[in-house]
Scaffold this motif. Structure first.
Motif, PDB file in Angstrom:
ATOM      1  N   ASP A  83      30.518 -16.529 -20.001  1.00  0.00           N
ATOM      2  CA  ASP A  83      30.159 -16.943 -18.642  1.00  0.00           C
ATOM      3  C   ASP A  83      28.810 -16.292 -18.335  1.00  0.00           C
ATOM      4  O   ASP A  83      28.712 -15.063 -18.252  1.00  0.00           O
ATOM      5  N   ILE A  84      27.784 -17.110 -18.171  1.00  0.00           N
ATOM      6  CA  ILE A  84      26.414 -16.579 -18.052  1.00  0.00           C
ATOM      7  C   ILE A  84      26.238 -15.681 -16.821  1.00  0.00           C
ATOM      8  O   ILE A  84      25.380 -14.808 -16.810  1.00  0.00           O
ATOM      9  N   ASN A 105      19.155 -28.523  -9.920  1.00  0.00           N
ATOM     10  CA  ASN A 105      18.675 -29.894  -9.672  1.00  0.00           C
ATOM     11  C   ASN A 105      17.371 -29.804  -8.871  1.00  0.00           C
ATOM     12  O   ASN A 105      16.945 -28.727  -8.474  1.00  0.00           O
ATOM     13  N   GLY A 116      27.185 -28.139  -8.684  1.00  0.00           N
ATOM     14  CA  GLY A 116      28.386 -27.757  -9.431  1.00  0.00           C
ATOM     15  C   GLY A 116      28.006 -27.039 -10.713  1.00  0.00           C
ATOM     16  O   GLY A 116      26.913 -26.487 -10.828  1.00  0.00           O
ATOM     17  N   VAL A 162      27.170 -24.788 -13.844  1.00  0.00           N
ATOM     18  CA  VAL A 162      26.649 -23.427 -13.938  1.00  0.00           C
ATOM     19  C   VAL A 162      25.867 -23.049 -12.663  1.00  0.00           C
ATOM     20  O   VAL A 162      25.861 -21.892 -12.245  1.00  0.00           O
ATOM     21  N   ASP A 163      25.246 -24.031 -12.029  1.00  0.00           N
ATOM     22  CA  ASP A 163      24.519 -23.815 -10.768  1.00  0.00           C
ATOM     23  C   ASP A 163      25.475 -23.272  -9.695  1.00  0.00           C
ATOM     24  O   ASP A 163      25.185 -22.250  -9.033  1.00  0.00           O
ATOM     25  N   ALA A 175      23.452 -24.127 -21.715  1.00  0.00           N
ATOM     26  CA  ALA A 175      23.042 -25.340 -22.436  1.00  0.00           C
ATOM     27  C   ALA A 175      22.604 -26.380 -21.396  1.00  0.00           C
ATOM     28  O   ALA A 175      23.384 -27.241 -20.961  1.00  0.00           O
ATOM     29  N   SER A 188      21.347 -29.318 -19.152  1.00  0.00           N
ATOM     30  CA  SER A 188      21.518 -30.792 -19.143  1.00  0.00           C
ATOM     31  C   SER A 188      22.760 -31.309 -19.864  1.00  0.00           C
ATOM     32  O   SER A 188      23.013 -32.516 -19.853  1.00  0.00           O
ATOM     33  N   THR A 189      23.552 -30.420 -20.503  1.00  0.00           N
ATOM     34  CA  THR A 189      24.675 -30.927 -21.320  1.00  0.00           C
ATOM     35  C   THR A 189      25.980 -31.082 -20.547  1.00  0.00           C
ATOM     36  O   THR A 189      27.002 -31.442 -21.128  1.00  0.00           O
ATOM     37  N   GLY A 190      25.961 -30.834 -19.242  1.00  0.00           N
ATOM     38  CA  GLY A 190      27.156 -31.011 -18.426  1.00  0.00           C
ATOM     39  C   GLY A 190      27.024 -32.274 -17.585  1.00  0.00           C
ATOM     40  O   GLY A 190      27.020 -33.392 -18.106  1.00  0.00           O
ATOM     41  N   VAL A 191      26.857 -32.088 -16.282  1.00  0.00           N
ATOM     42  CA  VAL A 191      26.727 -33.192 -15.331  1.00  0.00           C
ATOM     43  C   VAL A 191      25.611 -34.171 -15.739  1.00  0.00           C
ATOM     44  O   VAL A 191      25.747 -35.385 -15.555  1.00  0.00           O
ATOM     45  N   TYR A 192      24.528 -33.657 -16.326  1.00  0.00           N
ATOM     46  CA  TYR A 192      23.378 -34.508 -16.653  1.00  0.00           C
ATOM     47  C   TYR A 192      23.532 -35.292 -17.955  1.00  0.00           C
ATOM     48  O   TYR A 192      22.658 -36.108 -18.292  1.00  0.00           O
TER      49      TYR A 192
HETATM   50  N1  AR6 Z   1      28.256 -20.017 -18.008  1.00  0.00           N
HETATM   51  C1  AR6 Z   1      27.675 -20.655 -19.052  1.00  0.00           C
HETATM   52  N2  AR6 Z   1      27.655 -21.994 -19.175  1.00  0.00           N
HETATM   53  C2  AR6 Z   1      28.251 -22.720 -18.197  1.00  0.00           C
HETATM   54  C3  AR6 Z   1      28.866 -22.137 -17.070  1.00  0.00           C
HETATM   55  C4  AR6 Z   1      28.860 -20.714 -16.994  1.00  0.00           C
HETATM   56  N3  AR6 Z   1      29.418 -20.050 -15.963  1.00  0.00           N
HETATM   57  N4  AR6 Z   1      29.360 -23.139 -16.286  1.00  0.00           N
HETATM   58  C5  AR6 Z   1      29.064 -24.300 -16.896  1.00  0.00           C
HETATM   59  N5  AR6 Z   1      28.407 -24.060 -18.063  1.00  0.00           N
HETATM   60  P1  AR6 Z   1      25.873 -28.223 -15.887  1.00  0.00           P
HETATM   61  P2  AR6 Z   1      23.425 -29.850 -16.129  1.00  0.00           P
HETATM   62  C6  AR6 Z   1      27.851 -25.013 -19.050  1.00  0.00           C
HETATM   63  O1  AR6 Z   1      26.654 -29.414 -15.497  1.00  0.00           O
HETATM   64  O2  AR6 Z   1      24.068 -30.752 -17.126  1.00  0.00           O
HETATM   65  C7  AR6 Z   1      24.704 -29.054 -11.157  1.00  0.00           C
HETATM   66  O3  AR6 Z   1      25.463 -29.668 -10.162  1.00  0.00           O
HETATM   67  C8  AR6 Z   1      28.450 -26.394 -19.119  1.00  0.00           C
HETATM   68  O4  AR6 Z   1      29.624 -26.410 -19.924  1.00  0.00           O
HETATM   69  O5  AR6 Z   1      26.106 -26.954 -15.163  1.00  0.00           O
HETATM   70  O6  AR6 Z   1      22.022 -29.349 -16.422  1.00  0.00           O
HETATM   71  C9  AR6 Z   1      23.252 -28.892 -10.769  1.00  0.00           C
HETATM   72  O7  AR6 Z   1      23.086 -28.642  -9.391  1.00  0.00           O
HETATM   73  C10 AR6 Z   1      27.329 -27.179 -19.789  1.00  0.00           C
HETATM   74  O8  AR6 Z   1      27.383 -27.042 -21.219  1.00  0.00           O
HETATM   75  O9  AR6 Z   1      24.268 -28.524 -15.796  1.00  0.00           O
HETATM   76  C11 AR6 Z   1      22.673 -30.225 -11.158  1.00  0.00           C
HETATM   77  O10 AR6 Z   1      22.899 -31.202 -10.160  1.00  0.00           O
HETATM   78  C12 AR6 Z   1      26.059 -26.469 -19.290  1.00  0.00           C
HETATM   79  O11 AR6 Z   1      26.506 -25.247 -18.687  1.00  0.00           O
HETATM   80  C13 AR6 Z   1      23.441 -30.586 -12.394  1.00  0.00           C
HETATM   81  O12 AR6 Z   1      24.687 -29.899 -12.302  1.00  0.00           O
HETATM   82  C14 AR6 Z   1      25.268 -27.257 -18.278  1.00  0.00           C
HETATM   83  O13 AR6 Z   1      26.129 -28.005 -17.433  1.00  0.00           O
HETATM   84  C15 AR6 Z   1      22.744 -30.123 -13.646  1.00  0.00           C
HETATM   85  O14 AR6 Z   1      23.421 -30.630 -14.763  1.00  0.00           O
END
Ligand code: AR6
Length: 173
Positions: free
Chosen positions: A11-12, A25, A32, A34-35, A116, A118-122
Motif C-alpha cells: 500500500d503506497i 486526475n 477513487g 490510489v488517489d 502503477a 493508469s492501470t486502474g480506473v484509466y
Molecule cells: N497503493 C498502491 N497501489 C494502489 C493503491 C494503493 N493504496 N490503491 C490502488 N492502487 P487507479 P488510474 C493501484 O485507479 O488508473 C482516480 O479516481 C491500482 O490497483 O488508482 O491512474 C483518480 O482520481 C492500480 O494498479 O489510477 C483518477 O480519476 C493503480 O494503483 C483515476 O482514478 C492505479 O489505479 C486515475 O486512474
C-alpha cells in the motif's frame, strides 16, 4: 534487478520514502483508487492545498506536502485514459513518470515511490503499462544520479511480476 529500481507489493500510502507519486486526475481534487487512498491517509489539508494548484494536464506533475503520510512530498501526476493505444497513450504515460521524477529532483527528494499509473480506473493494459513505466524510469535514472531509489509499489503480486518481467526484458537487451 536494475540499479536504483525496486519492485514490491504494498500500500503506497504506508511507504517510508521521500516522495509518493499520486495517480490523480486533471482536477487534482481527489477521486477513487490510489488517489482516494492518498487523500484519506494524508488528511483534509491535502485537498485544501490541491485546490490552489489549478489542476494538472495529462502527462504533467505538481507537488504538495505529504501531511499525515510518512512521505514528505506527494507528487501528483495524471496518466492517460486508455483509448486503444493509438491516441498517444504510451508517450503520455512515459511523460507522467518522467515529469514526476523531474519534480522530485527539483524539490530534493532522493527516493520516490510510484503506483502503477493508469492501470486502474484509466484502463491502461497492465503489461503494456509496466513496460512503459520501467522504460521511462530506467532512462531517467541513467541520466539523473540525484535520484537514489525509485520504488514501484504494486497493489498485487500479479502487477509486481509484470514489472519484474518488464525490467528483466529491458536489462537483457
Ligand atoms: N497503493 C498502491 N497501489 C494502489 C493503491 C494503493 N493504496 N490503491 C490502488 N492502487 P487507479 P488510474 C493501484 O485507479 O488508473 C482516480 O479516481 C491500482 O490497483 O488508482 O491512474 C483518480 O482520481 C492500480 O494498479 O489510477 C483518477 O480519476 C493503480 O494503483 C483515476 O482514478 C492505479 O489505479 C486515475 O486512474
Amino acid at each position: 534487478m536494475s540499479e536504483g529500481i525496486t519492485i514490491k507489493v504494498g500500500d503506497i500510502t504506508k511507504e517510508n520514502i521521500d516522495a509518493v507519486v499520486n495517480a490523480a486526475n486533471n482536477s487534482l481534487l481527489g477521486g477513487g483508487g490510489v488517489d482516494g487512498a492518498i487523500h484519506k491517509a494524508a488528511g483534509p489539508r491535502l485537498l485544501e492545498d490541491c485546490r490552489g494548484l489549478g489542476g494538472c494536464a495529462t502527462g504533467e506533475a505538481k507537488v504538495t506536502g505529504g501531511y499525515k503520510m510518512p512521505a514528505r512530498w506527494i507528487i501528483h501526476t495524471v496518466g492517460p485514459i486508455w483509448h486503444g493505444g493509438h491516441d498517444g497513450e504510451a508517450g503520455l504515460l512515459a511523460s507522467a513518470y518522467r515529469r514526476s521524477l523531474e519534480e522530485a529532483v527539483r524539490v530534493g527528494a532522493k527516493t520516490v515511490a510510484f503506483p502503477a499509473i493508469s492501470t486502474g480506473v484509466y484502463g491502461y493494459p497492465k503489461e503494456k503499462a509496466a513496460a512503459v513505466a520501467v522504460g521511462a524510469v530506467k532512462k531517467f535514472l541513467e541520466q539523473n544520479p540525484a535520484i537514489e531509489e525509485v520504488r514501484l509499489v504494486c497493489f498485487s503480486e500479479e502487477s509486481a511480476e509484470l514489472h519484474r518481467q518488464a525490467l528483466a526484458a529491458l536489462t537483457a537487451r
